[in-house]
Design a protein around this motif. Sequence first.
Motif, PDB file in Angstrom:
ATOM      1  N   PHE A  79      54.378  92.689  44.830  1.00  0.00           N
ATOM      2  CA  PHE A  79      53.588  91.469  44.955  1.00  0.00           C
ATOM      3  C   PHE A  79      53.759  90.903  46.358  1.00  0.00           C
ATOM      4  CE2 PHE A  79      57.219  88.635  44.745  1.00  0.00           C
ATOM      5  CZ  PHE A  79      58.135  89.343  43.985  1.00  0.00           C
ATOM      6  N   SER A  80      52.834  90.060  46.737  1.00  0.00           N
ATOM      7  CA  SER A  80      52.863  89.411  48.058  1.00  0.00           C
ATOM      8  C   SER A  80      53.046  90.429  49.173  1.00  0.00           C
ATOM      9  CB  SER A  80      53.977  88.353  48.126  1.00  0.00           C
ATOM     10  OG  SER A  80      53.785  87.353  47.162  1.00  0.00           O
ATOM     11  N   ILE A  81      52.175  91.467  49.148  1.00  0.00           N
ATOM     12  CA  ILE A  81      52.232  92.490  50.194  1.00  0.00           C
ATOM     13  C   ILE A  81      51.753  91.902  51.512  1.00  0.00           C
ATOM     14  CG2 ILE A  81      51.291  94.678  50.983  1.00  0.00           C
ATOM     15  CD1 ILE A  81      51.107  95.546  48.058  1.00  0.00           C
ATOM     16  N   ILE A  82      52.509  92.139  52.548  1.00  0.00           N
ATOM     17  CA  ILE A  82      52.121  91.721  53.897  1.00  0.00           C
ATOM     18  C   ILE A  82      51.418  92.883  54.594  1.00  0.00           C
ATOM     19  CG2 ILE A  82      52.966  90.992  56.151  1.00  0.00           C
ATOM     20  CD1 ILE A  82      55.229  89.520  54.620  1.00  0.00           C
ATOM     21  N   ASN A  83      52.032  94.046  54.559  1.00  0.00           N
ATOM     22  CA  ASN A  83      51.382  95.227  55.096  1.00  0.00           C
ATOM     23  C   ASN A  83      52.025  96.485  54.533  1.00  0.00           C
ATOM     24  OD1 ASN A  83      53.373  96.494  57.156  1.00  0.00           O
ATOM     25  ND2 ASN A  83      53.288  94.372  57.842  1.00  0.00           N
ATOM     26  N   MET A  84      51.296  97.562  54.639  1.00  0.00           N
ATOM     27  CA  MET A  84      51.803  98.902  54.320  1.00  0.00           C
ATOM     28  C   MET A  84      51.512  99.782  55.517  1.00  0.00           C
ATOM     29  SD  MET A  84      50.754  99.522  50.324  1.00  0.00           S
ATOM     30  CE  MET A  84      51.860 100.936  50.148  1.00  0.00           C
ATOM     31  N   GLY A  85      52.387 100.730  55.737  1.00  0.00           N
ATOM     32  CA  GLY A  85      52.169 101.542  56.926  1.00  0.00           C
ATOM     33  C   GLY A  85      52.933 102.834  56.918  1.00  0.00           C
ATOM     34  N   CYS A 144      56.710 106.266  54.689  1.00  0.00           N
ATOM     35  CA  CYS A 144      55.897 105.152  54.228  1.00  0.00           C
ATOM     36  C   CYS A 144      56.736 103.873  54.248  1.00  0.00           C
ATOM     37  CB  CYS A 144      55.421 105.454  52.801  1.00  0.00           C
ATOM     38  SG  CYS A 144      54.413 104.162  52.054  1.00  0.00           S
ATOM     39  N   ASN A 145      56.104 102.780  54.620  1.00  0.00           N
ATOM     40  CA  ASN A 145      56.787 101.484  54.687  1.00  0.00           C
ATOM     41  C   ASN A 145      55.945 100.432  53.993  1.00  0.00           C
ATOM     42  OD1 ASN A 145      56.907  98.811  56.814  1.00  0.00           O
ATOM     43  ND2 ASN A 145      58.826  99.537  55.945  1.00  0.00           N
ATOM     44  N   LEU A 146      56.596  99.628  53.180  1.00  0.00           N
ATOM     45  CA  LEU A 146      55.936  98.516  52.486  1.00  0.00           C
ATOM     46  C   LEU A 146      56.655  97.228  52.856  1.00  0.00           C
ATOM     47  CD1 LEU A 146      54.203  97.159  50.248  1.00  0.00           C
ATOM     48  CD2 LEU A 146      55.928  97.911  48.607  1.00  0.00           C
ATOM     49  N   VAL A 147      55.914  96.266  53.377  1.00  0.00           N
ATOM     50  CA  VAL A 147      56.494  94.972  53.725  1.00  0.00           C
ATOM     51  C   VAL A 147      55.928  93.919  52.772  1.00  0.00           C
ATOM     52  CG1 VAL A 147      56.781  93.226  55.508  1.00  0.00           C
ATOM     53  CG2 VAL A 147      56.724  95.647  56.148  1.00  0.00           C
ATOM     54  N   MET A 148      56.824  93.293  52.053  1.00  0.00           N
ATOM     55  CA  MET A 148      56.435  92.188  51.163  1.00  0.00           C
ATOM     56  C   MET A 148      57.158  90.925  51.617  1.00  0.00           C
ATOM     57  SD  MET A 148      56.287  93.953  47.397  1.00  0.00           S
ATOM     58  CE  MET A 148      57.998  94.470  47.344  1.00  0.00           C
ATOM     59  N   SER A 149      56.823  89.830  51.016  1.00  0.00           N
ATOM     60  CA  SER A 149      57.440  88.558  51.423  1.00  0.00           C
ATOM     61  C   SER A 149      58.958  88.584  51.181  1.00  0.00           C
ATOM     62  CB  SER A 149      56.800  87.397  50.664  1.00  0.00           C
ATOM     63  OG  SER A 149      56.903  87.586  49.272  1.00  0.00           O
ATOM     64  N   ARG A 150      59.407  89.414  50.233  1.00  0.00           N
ATOM     65  CA  ARG A 150      60.830  89.438  49.910  1.00  0.00           C
ATOM     66  C   ARG A 150      61.605  90.555  50.603  1.00  0.00           C
ATOM     67  NH1 ARG A 150      62.315  92.747  45.317  1.00  0.00           N
ATOM     68  NH2 ARG A 150      60.548  93.878  44.428  1.00  0.00           N
ATOM     69  N   GLY A 151      60.926  91.299  51.454  1.00  0.00           N
ATOM     70  CA  GLY A 151      61.636  92.343  52.187  1.00  0.00           C
ATOM     71  C   GLY A 151      60.771  93.560  52.434  1.00  0.00           C
ATOM     72  N   ASP A 152      61.350  94.543  53.134  1.00  0.00           N
ATOM     73  CA  ASP A 152      60.582  95.768  53.362  1.00  0.00           C
ATOM     74  C   ASP A 152      61.302  96.958  52.756  1.00  0.00           C
ATOM     75  OD1 ASP A 152      62.523  95.672  55.423  1.00  0.00           O
ATOM     76  OD2 ASP A 152      61.363  97.129  56.570  1.00  0.00           O
ATOM     77  N   PHE A 153      60.506  97.983  52.425  1.00  0.00           N
ATOM     78  CA  PHE A 153      60.968  99.131  51.652  1.00  0.00           C
ATOM     79  C   PHE A 153      60.442 100.412  52.281  1.00  0.00           C
ATOM     80  CE2 PHE A 153      62.564  96.535  48.204  1.00  0.00           C
ATOM     81  CZ  PHE A 153      61.828  95.362  48.347  1.00  0.00           C
ATOM     82  N   TRP A 154      61.225 101.490  52.086  1.00  0.00           N
ATOM     83  CA  TRP A 154      60.898 102.761  52.711  1.00  0.00           C
ATOM     84  C   TRP A 154      60.855 103.887  51.687  1.00  0.00           C
ATOM     85  CZ3 TRP A 154      59.752 103.115  57.865  1.00  0.00           C
ATOM     86  CH2 TRP A 154      60.068 102.003  58.650  1.00  0.00           C
ATOM     87  N   GLY A 155      59.956 104.825  51.944  1.00  0.00           N
ATOM     88  CA  GLY A 155      59.973 106.063  51.200  1.00  0.00           C
ATOM     89  C   GLY A 155      60.979 107.025  51.797  1.00  0.00           C
ATOM     90  N   ARG A 156      61.100 108.199  51.168  1.00  0.00           N
ATOM     91  CA  ARG A 156      62.080 109.177  51.630  1.00  0.00           C
ATOM     92  C   ARG A 156      61.545 110.056  52.749  1.00  0.00           C
ATOM     93  NH1 ARG A 156      65.356 111.375  46.289  1.00  0.00           N
ATOM     94  NH2 ARG A 156      66.184 109.360  45.646  1.00  0.00           N
ATOM     95  N   GLY A 157      60.246 110.043  52.925  1.00  0.00           N
ATOM     96  CA  GLY A 157      59.659 110.797  54.013  1.00  0.00           C
ATOM     97  C   GLY A 157      59.040 112.110  53.572  1.00  0.00           C
ATOM     98  N   THR A 158      58.060 112.544  54.346  1.00  0.00           N
ATOM     99  CA  THR A 158      57.427 113.836  54.115  1.00  0.00           C
ATOM    100  C   THR A 158      57.263 114.535  55.467  1.00  0.00           C
ATOM    101  OG1 THR A 158      55.523 114.957  53.101  1.00  0.00           O
ATOM    102  CG2 THR A 158      55.056 112.884  54.218  1.00  0.00           C
ATOM    103  N   GLN A 159      57.589 115.813  55.494  1.00  0.00           N
ATOM    104  CA  GLN A 159      57.574 116.567  56.740  1.00  0.00           C
ATOM    105  C   GLN A 159      56.151 116.995  57.097  1.00  0.00           C
ATOM    106  OE1 GLN A 159      60.257 117.526  58.928  1.00  0.00           O
ATOM    107  NE2 GLN A 159      58.551 118.165  60.223  1.00  0.00           N
ATOM    108  N   VAL A 160      55.786 116.751  58.342  1.00  0.00           N
ATOM    109  CA  VAL A 160      54.532 117.273  58.895  1.00  0.00           C
ATOM    110  C   VAL A 160      54.892 118.160  60.079  1.00  0.00           C
ATOM    111  CG1 VAL A 160      52.395 116.700  60.110  1.00  0.00           C
ATOM    112  CG2 VAL A 160      53.129 115.323  58.141  1.00  0.00           C
ATOM    113  N   THR A 161      54.462 119.402  60.020  1.00  0.00           N
ATOM    114  CA  THR A 161      54.729 120.347  61.099  1.00  0.00           C
ATOM    115  C   THR A 161      53.404 120.894  61.606  1.00  0.00           C
ATOM    116  OG1 THR A 161      56.852 120.962  60.117  1.00  0.00           O
ATOM    117  CG2 THR A 161      55.923 122.466  61.762  1.00  0.00           C
ATOM    118  N   VAL A 162      53.192 120.747  62.900  1.00  0.00           N
ATOM    119  CA  VAL A 162      51.963 121.239  63.528  1.00  0.00           C
ATOM    120  C   VAL A 162      52.347 122.390  64.455  1.00  0.00           C
ATOM    121  CG1 VAL A 162      49.907 120.668  64.851  1.00  0.00           C
ATOM    122  CG2 VAL A 162      51.027 118.905  63.442  1.00  0.00           C
ATOM    123  N   SER A 163      51.965 123.580  64.056  1.00  0.00           N
ATOM    124  CA  SER A 163      52.382 124.765  64.800  1.00  0.00           C
ATOM    125  C   SER A 163      51.431 125.916  64.516  1.00  0.00           C
ATOM    126  CB  SER A 163      53.809 125.158  64.407  1.00  0.00           C
ATOM    127  OG  SER A 163      54.181 126.365  65.023  1.00  0.00           O
TER     128      SER A 163
END
Length: 115
Positions: free
Chosen positions: A29-35, A95-114
């Motif tokens: 709730f009260s999402i400020i941004n996602m990124g 992935c990052n989620l910023v809400m009024s009560r704090g920000d949260f992170w995902g564990r990450g996903t690998q992108v390899t360009v080769s």
Amino acid sequence: QVQLVESGGGLVQPGGSLRLSCAASGSIFSIINMGWYRQAPGKQRELVARIFSGDSTNYADSVKGRFTISRDNAKNTVYLRMNSLKPEDTAVYYCNLVMSRGDFWGRGTQVTVSS
């Protein structure tokens, strides 16, 4: 509790495309941004793109014109469409989620360009 689950990473050739997804669940709730942020080996984590509650966006200069961030509010999901990928885009994308009560992170996903 909040969970962010990323998907869509992988190996792609230069010039190719990928779409990352991040689904948020839990007490959202009260999402400020996602990124999206990324971290390449030996480098600091950096902002790639984010989208605000009013749908305004901002991008790192290095990805402008190639990457597009979007969001499905009903699903609490944010997407990152990546076109014209370059080897220097190789990184773990978080992935990052910023809400009024704090920000949260995902564990990450690998992108390899080769080739």
